[in-house]
Enzyme design. Structure first.
Site, mmCIF file in Angstrom:
data_model
loop_
_atom_site.group_PDB
_atom_site.id
_atom_site.type_symbol
_atom_site.label_atom_id
_atom_site.label_comp_id
_atom_site.label_asym_id
_atom_site.label_seq_id
_atom_site.Cartn_x
_atom_site.Cartn_y
_atom_site.Cartn_z
ATOM 1 N N ASP A 32 1.529 0.695 -0.099
ATOM 2 C CA ASP A 32 1.145 0.186 -1.139
ATOM 3 C C ASP A 32 -0.348 1.094 -1.516
ATOM 4 O OD1 ASP A 32 2.485 -2.287 -1.695
ATOM 5 O OD2 ASP A 32 1.851 -3.508 0.061
ATOM 6 N N ARG A 113 -15.056 -6.564 1.675
ATOM 7 C CA ARG A 113 -14.534 -6.420 -0.160
ATOM 8 C C ARG A 113 -16.336 -6.135 -0.962
ATOM 9 N NH1 ARG A 113 -11.359 -5.926 3.136
ATOM 10 N NH2 ARG A 113 -8.981 -6.471 2.349
ATOM 11 N N ASP A 142 -8.045 -10.481 -3.004
ATOM 12 C CA ASP A 142 -9.205 -9.363 -2.505
ATOM 13 C C ASP A 142 -9.201 -8.859 -4.212
ATOM 14 O OD1 ASP A 142 -9.623 -9.229 0.311
ATOM 15 O OD2 ASP A 142 -7.993 -9.071 0.399
ATOM 16 N N SER A 193 1.354 -9.332 7.501
ATOM 17 C CA SER A 193 0.376 -8.702 7.121
ATOM 18 C C SER A 193 -1.062 -8.635 7.710
ATOM 19 C CB SER A 193 0.526 -8.448 5.560
ATOM 20 O OG SER A 193 -0.960 -8.506 4.637
HETATM 21 N N1 ARG Z 1 -6.790 -14.964 3.279
HETATM 22 C C1 ARG Z 1 -8.333 -14.615 3.933
HETATM 23 C C2 ARG Z 1 -9.277 -14.327 2.907
HETATM 24 O O1 ARG Z 1 -8.824 -14.412 1.067
HETATM 25 C C3 ARG Z 1 -7.789 -12.891 3.999
HETATM 26 C C4 ARG Z 1 -7.212 -11.944 3.356
HETATM 27 C C5 ARG Z 1 -6.540 -10.879 3.926
HETATM 28 N N2 ARG Z 1 -6.143 -9.595 2.972
HETATM 29 C C6 ARG Z 1 -4.946 -9.137 3.886
HETATM 30 N N3 ARG Z 1 -5.326 -8.073 2.066
HETATM 31 N N4 ARG Z 1 -4.461 -9.150 3.907
HETATM 32 O O2 ARG Z 1 -9.889 -13.349 3.010
#
Ligand code: ARG
Length: 418
Positions: A32, A113, A142, A193
Site C-alpha cells: 500500500d 503513531r 491509524d 495484516s
Molecule cells: N487495532 C490496533 C490499534 O488500533 C492495531 C492496529 C494495527 N494497525 C495496522 N495498520 N495494521 O491500535
C-alpha cells in the site's frame, strides 16, 4: 458548501491544481505505501515524494525498504531510528499510566503513531514539503492518529491519504503497482495484516475476521504456545524508579534493552497473547490479536508496585484516569490538552513508585509473587500484623463504625416504617 482542505484538489487530470508539490510519505515498504508513491505522482500530480521509514524495533532490514522506496519512484528515501524515543517517551509513560485500552490492549500500535507523525512533520519542515502523506485506509484507527497529530503539530501541512480515496481492492492495488514497476509481494502473501514494533505485534484479517475462529498458532512470533514453554517456572524481579522500569533481576538496563529482555522472558513463557474484539474510533468492532509480552509484564508489575506505594484515594482516582489516558491515546489525541493534564497528575503520583516486583512466569501466566519498596512502602507491618506486635487500636473501630454506618442504619429504620 463549506470548502474543505481537499476541495481544490480532487484527482489529478492534467491541468488541475495539484494537491501538493513536495510530499513526505510515511513508508513501511509494504504494497500500500509503495503504491502511494506512483499514485501521488501520477494521479495527484505530486512532483516529489520523499519517504520516511521508521525503525521502531520491528526487526526489519531497513536498507531494502529504503531502496524499495527509490525503486517505486521516491525522489528521496529516508530511514530513521526512533527506537529510543519510542520506548522512553511513549512506552514508559504508558507503563506509568498502566494504559490498557478497554482494560486489555496495551496500545503497542497506537503509541507509535504520534511519534512517527512528529518525525514526519520535522522532515517536512527540513525538506520544505507542503504536505505529508500516509497509506492508512478510511476505516482504521491509524489514520485518525496520524491526521490529528499532524494537524496539532503543523496546521500548515496538508495530510494526504491516497488509500482512503483510491477505492482499489488489494488485487487492484497490486496490479496498479505492477504497472508502475513495483513488484508484487514475492512470497505468497500472508492473509494477515500485521503491525509490528518493539512493543509487540497486532494481527488482523484472514480467518481472524470471524471472531469465533480460534487463532492458528502460525500467527504468533513473539510468544511461545503454552505447549512449547519451559517446564520450570522462572521468577524475574523488575525494579522501578519513579514508575519507570529500570532493572531486571538487579541488572540496570537502558529502556530499550529492558523492553527487549522483558519481551524475551515473557515470550519464552508464553505470556502476553491477547485475543479481543475492540471498538475502533470509527465506530466498528474489530477482532484483534496481539502479542505484547514485555509491555504487559511491565504494566502488571508496575500496577502491583503502585498498590504498595500509592495512597488509597490516589490509587482509586488514578485507576479511573488511566482508562481515560488509554482512551485518548487509542483515539489519536496524544497531542491534546487532556493528555497533558493527565500526564501532570500521573507524574505527581509516580514520585513514590520506587521498588521491586517479583513475577513468576510459567505456562502462559505471569503471577506476582512479591513486591517491595523501602521508604515508599505504605504497608505498615505493625498495623497489618495479626501477631503480638499489632499496633492497631481495635477498640477505635467501634466508634468509627457507628458514624460510618449511621446513614445506612437511619435509612433502614425508615424502611422498616419506624
Ligand atoms: N487495532 C490496533 C490499534 O488500533 C492495531 C492496529 C494495527 N494497525 C495496522 N495498520 N495494521 O491500535
Amino acid at each position: 458548501m463549506v470548502a474543505s482542505a481537499h476541495a481544490d484538489s480532487t484527482a489529478g487530470a492534467a491541468g488541475e491544481q495539484p494537491r501538493a508539490r513536495r510530499v513526505v510519505l510515511a513508508y513501511s515498504g509494504g504494497v500500500d505505501t509503495s503504491v502511494c508513491i506512483p499514485y501521488l505522482r501520477n494521479e495527484w500530480g505530486v512532483q516529489e515524494v520523499i519517504t520516511f521509514a521508521a525503525d521502531l524495533g520491528q526487526g526489519d532490514e531497513l536498507e531494502p525498504i529504503r531502496r524499495k522506496a527509490l525503486d517505486s519512484g521516491a525522489s528521496q528515501s529516508i530511514v530513521g531510528d526512533l527506537i529510543e524515543p519510542f520506548i522512553r517517551e511513549f512506552a514508559f509513560p504508558a507503563i506509568r499510566a498502566n494504559a490498557l485500552y478497554e482494560g486489555r490492549y496495551p496500545l503497542s500500535t497506537a503509541l507509535a503513531r504520534p511519534l512517527i507523525a512528529r518525525r514526519l512533520v520535522e522532515i517536512a519542515r527540513e525538506v520544505g514539503a507542503d504536505a505529508v502523506a500516509h497509506g492508512c485506509t478510511g476505516k482504521g484507527n491509524d489514520q485518525v492518529r496520524f491526521d490529528v497529530a499532524i494537524a496539532a503539530l503543523a496546521p500548515e501541512l496538508r495530510v494526504l491519504a491516497p488509500a482512503r480515496e483510491w477505492g482499489m481492492s488489494r488485487e487492484e492495488t497490486i496490479a496498479y503497482g505492477e504497472r508502475c514497476g513495483i513488484p508484487a509481494p514475492v512470497s505468497k502473501k500472508s492473509p494477515y495484516s500485521i503491525d509490528l514494533n518493539l512493543l509487540g505485534r497486532s494481527i488482523e484479517a484472514g480467518s481472524l475476521e470471524d471472531p469465533n475462529v480460534e487463532p492458528p498458532e502460525e500467527i504468533y512470533a513473539l510468544t511461545r504456545s503454552i505447549e512449547a514453554t519451559p517446564e520450570a517456572p522462572q521468577t524475574v524481579e523488575i525494579g522501578f524508579e519513579q514508575g519507570n522500569p529500570v532493572s531486571l533481576d538487579g541488572e540496570r538496563l537502558d529502556p530499550v534493552s529492558l523492553v527487549r529482555r522483558a519481551n524475551e522472558l515473557a515470550g519464552l513463557h508464553g505470556f502476553g497473547r491477547l485475543d479481543m474484539v475492540e471498538n475502533r474510533v470509527v465506530g466498528i468492532k474489530s477482532r484483534e490479536i496481539y502479542e505484547t509480552p514485555g509491555l504487559l509484564l511491565l504494566i502488571k508489575a508496575h500496577q502491583e508496585l503502585e498498590s504498595l506505594t500509592l495512597a488509597a484515594d490516589v490509587l482509586r482516582t488514578k485507576r479511573q484516569l488511566e482508562m481515560q489516558w488509554a482512551d485518548l491515546v487509542y483515539q489519536g489525541l496524544w497531542f491534546g490538552p487532556l493528555k497533558q493534564a493527565l500526564d501532570a497528575f500521573i507524574d505527581t503520583t509516580q514520585a513514590c513508585v520506587n521498588g521491586t516486583v517479583r513475577v513468576k512466569l510459567h505456562r502462559g501466566n505471569a503471577t506476582v509473587v512479591g513486591r517491595s519498596s523501602g521508604a515508599d512502602s505504605l504497608y505498615v507491618p505493625d498495623m497489618a500484623t495479626y501477631g503480638a506486635e499489632d499496633q492497631f487500636d481495635h477498640r477505635a473501630a467501634e466508634g468509627f463504625i457507628y458514624v460510618w454506618g449511621l446513614p445506612t442504619r437511619l435509612w433502614a429504620a425508615r424502611r422498616r416504617g419506624r
